[in-house]
Design a protein around this motif. Structure first.
Motif, PDB file in Angstrom:
ATOM      1  N   VAL A 112       0.941  -0.602  -0.070  1.00  0.00           N
ATOM      2  CA  VAL A 112      -0.068  -0.134   0.368  1.00  0.00           C
ATOM      3  C   VAL A 112       0.596   1.863  -0.056  1.00  0.00           C
ATOM      4  N   GLU A 113       0.726   2.248  -0.685  1.00  0.00           N
ATOM      5  CA  GLU A 113       1.299   3.376  -1.203  1.00  0.00           C
ATOM      6  C   GLU A 113       1.246   4.196   0.359  1.00  0.00           C
ATOM      7  N   PHE A 228      -5.561  13.493  -0.776  1.00  0.00           N
ATOM      8  CA  PHE A 228      -6.347  15.496  -2.149  1.00  0.00           C
ATOM      9  C   PHE A 228      -7.816  14.867  -2.125  1.00  0.00           C
ATOM     10  N   MET A 229      -7.183  13.689  -2.640  1.00  0.00           N
ATOM     11  CA  MET A 229      -8.894  12.340  -3.233  1.00  0.00           C
ATOM     12  C   MET A 229      -9.685  12.597  -2.118  1.00  0.00           C
ATOM     13  N   GLY A 230      -9.573  12.443  -0.538  1.00  0.00           N
ATOM     14  CA  GLY A 230      -9.696  12.876   0.586  1.00  0.00           C
ATOM     15  C   GLY A 230     -10.848  13.955   0.531  1.00  0.00           C
ATOM     16  N   VAL A 231      -9.809  14.848   0.054  1.00  0.00           N
ATOM     17  CA  VAL A 231     -10.477  16.632   0.425  1.00  0.00           C
ATOM     18  C   VAL A 231     -11.642  16.522  -0.976  1.00  0.00           C
ATOM     19  N   ALA A 232     -11.052  15.806  -1.873  1.00  0.00           N
ATOM     20  CA  ALA A 232     -12.694  15.872  -3.092  1.00  0.00           C
ATOM     21  C   ALA A 232     -13.824  15.131  -2.708  1.00  0.00           C
ATOM     22  N   MET A 233     -13.395  13.886  -2.157  1.00  0.00           N
ATOM     23  CA  MET A 233     -14.798  13.228  -1.364  1.00  0.00           C
ATOM     24  C   MET A 233     -14.942  13.718  -0.456  1.00  0.00           C
ATOM     25  N   HIS A 362      -5.181   9.335 -15.079  1.00  0.00           N
ATOM     26  CA  HIS A 362      -6.050   7.973 -14.724  1.00  0.00           C
ATOM     27  C   HIS A 362      -6.202   7.433 -13.648  1.00  0.00           C
ATOM     28  N   GLN A 363      -7.008   7.030 -13.144  1.00  0.00           N
ATOM     29  CA  GLN A 363      -7.739   5.980 -11.789  1.00  0.00           C
ATOM     30  C   GLN A 363      -7.195   6.423 -10.525  1.00  0.00           C
ATOM     31  N   TYR A 364      -7.676   6.474  -9.730  1.00  0.00           N
ATOM     32  CA  TYR A 364      -7.456   6.802  -7.876  1.00  0.00           C
ATOM     33  C   TYR A 364      -7.109   5.247  -7.903  1.00  0.00           C
ATOM     34  N   HIS A 365      -6.299   5.187  -7.343  1.00  0.00           N
ATOM     35  CA  HIS A 365      -6.122   3.093  -6.506  1.00  0.00           C
ATOM     36  C   HIS A 365      -6.948   3.790  -5.129  1.00  0.00           C
ATOM     37  N   ARG A 366      -7.531   3.493  -4.359  1.00  0.00           N
ATOM     38  CA  ARG A 366      -8.235   3.095  -3.382  1.00  0.00           C
ATOM     39  C   ARG A 366      -7.598   2.099  -2.112  1.00  0.00           C
ATOM     40  N   SER A 367      -6.931   2.581  -1.400  1.00  0.00           N
ATOM     41  CA  SER A 367      -6.253   1.860  -0.274  1.00  0.00           C
ATOM     42  C   SER A 367      -7.018   1.515   0.935  1.00  0.00           C
TER      43      SER A 367
END
Length: 375
Positions: A112-113, A228-233, A362-367
């Motif tokens: 996991v990144e 950043f994806m968390g902020v977007a969501m 590109h698609q975000y890879h969910r952790s």
């Protein structure tokens, strides 16, 4: 199939034998790791392209050679890979440095990144991914896949010790990535350590900690992509749309949040008076002719100047109208979570335009990490 280059230079073999010793000291370990990386860099850059250049010596003018083609970048896999960076930079000081960190999920055992910071133009560079050892190959293969997902196309992998199992894994996962190996050992034991070397990952981590190359910071913090994806969501949760909530976050090249947005109505258009319906005989009684998408809102909300070179994180792939705004604003990368409308003309047109304009996506890879916040 990728090419595997096992170094046979006498100095490399001599120095690898030295760091295998059980009693090697910290100071010697650090110095020799850097020296090996430098020697391997020399071997791994033999095919770099050159061009003629006219220079003036104290005696006369002459035609010499200089590097041409793609710029270079060095990306160590944290933590152990850091020990190889200085040796690489001693030969290619103009190379940019990025970092990528992984941890292994205790339940799924999948990498996991947890950290990733790359040069802004990394996709245009020849990237050397470095890690002292290649054991099972899982983490290295995952790190390279993450780089590819971020638009990096030209990758080489360098390690000091490797096991055949790791080499096979890498070739299967990334047949386009050439590998440069200091020494190819016999096998992995039951604990996943390379045999006969003493350079298993835990051994390198132990030495790196001794060198205090990194502090003892926690490793479960949010990655940039998660953040950043968390902020977007989270922004999407501000939307009043009862059916679809989409959020967006625009980020600078040095990972600073520039703007946010969510789908809603323009200023002055009350969300209590304008319709949220998706269907209706009269188009004026549906939301589509009034609503502004999150991407456009985020772009219009920004009042700080240029968005050229920025990245955009969004929870749903942009439509064709938002794609126009993205292209015109100079945004160069889109990271999206969901692409459920991929087969619609709107999204197909969006991708066609972004491909033509050179906007990467590109698609975000969910952790699949869960974060609870009390408000």
């Amino acid at each position: 199939m990728s090419e595997v280059h096992v170094m046979d230079h006498p100095l490399i073999q001599h120095k690898i034998s030295y760091i295998r010793r059980e009693d090697v000291g910290t100071k010697e370990f650090r110095e020799v790791i850097s020296e090996i990386a430098s020697l391997m860099c020399y071997e791994a850059t033999r095919d770099l392209k050159l061009q003629d250049v006219t220079i003036k010596t104290p005696i006369c003018e002459m035609v010499g050679k200089e590097l041409t083609g793609k710029k270079l970048a060095v990306v160590p896999i944290l933590r152990a890979g850091l020990g190889m960076v200085d040796g690489m930079l001693s030969l290619i000081p103009a190379a940019k440095v990025g970092h990528i960190g992984l941890y292994r999920d205790p339940e799924t055992l999948e990498p996991v990144e947890y950290y990733c910071k790359l040069p802004a133009d990394c996709s245009e560079r020849e990237v050397f991914v470095v890690d002292p050892m290649l054991a099972t190959g899982g983490s290295s293969a995952a790190a390279i896949q993450m780089l590819k997902d971020k638009g990096v196309k030209h990758i080489r992998f360098m390690c000091i010790l490797a096991a055949p199992e790791g080499v096979k894994k890498m070739q299967e996962a990334h047949p386009d990535v050439d590998m440069y190996i200091g020494a190819l050992d016999d096998h992995l034991n039951d604990h996943g350590y390379i045999v006969p070397g003493r350079c298993g990952r835990s051994y390198f981590r132990h030495k790196i900690k001794e060198l205090k190359i990194m502090s003892d910071k926690r490793e479960d913090y949010l990655t940039w992509d998660e953040y950043f994806m968390g902020v977007a969501m989270l922004s999407g949760m501000r939307s009043k749309d009862p059916n679809t909530q989409v959020g967006c976050c625009i980020v600078s090249q040095d990972n600073k949040i520039l703007s946010m947005g969510y789908n809603g109505f323009p200023k002055g258009c009350s969300d209590d008076e304008f319709p949220w319906a998706r269907e209706g005989e009269n188009p004026l009684e549906t939301k589509y002719v009034y609503s502004t998408h999150s991407e456009l809102n985020a772009i219009l909300n920004y009042s700080g100047g240029s968005l050229v070179g920025a990245k955009l994180y969004v929870s749903l792939f942009p439509c064709n109208e938002c794609a126009k705004a993205i292209i015109q604003s100079g945004i160069k990368e889109v990271i999206y979570d969901c692409d459920k409308y991929a087969d619609t003309p709107s999204v197909m047109a969006s991708k066609r335009m972004m491909d033509a304009a050179g906007v990467r996506y590109h698609q975000y890879h969910r952790s699949n990490r869960e974060i609870k916040i009390k408000l």
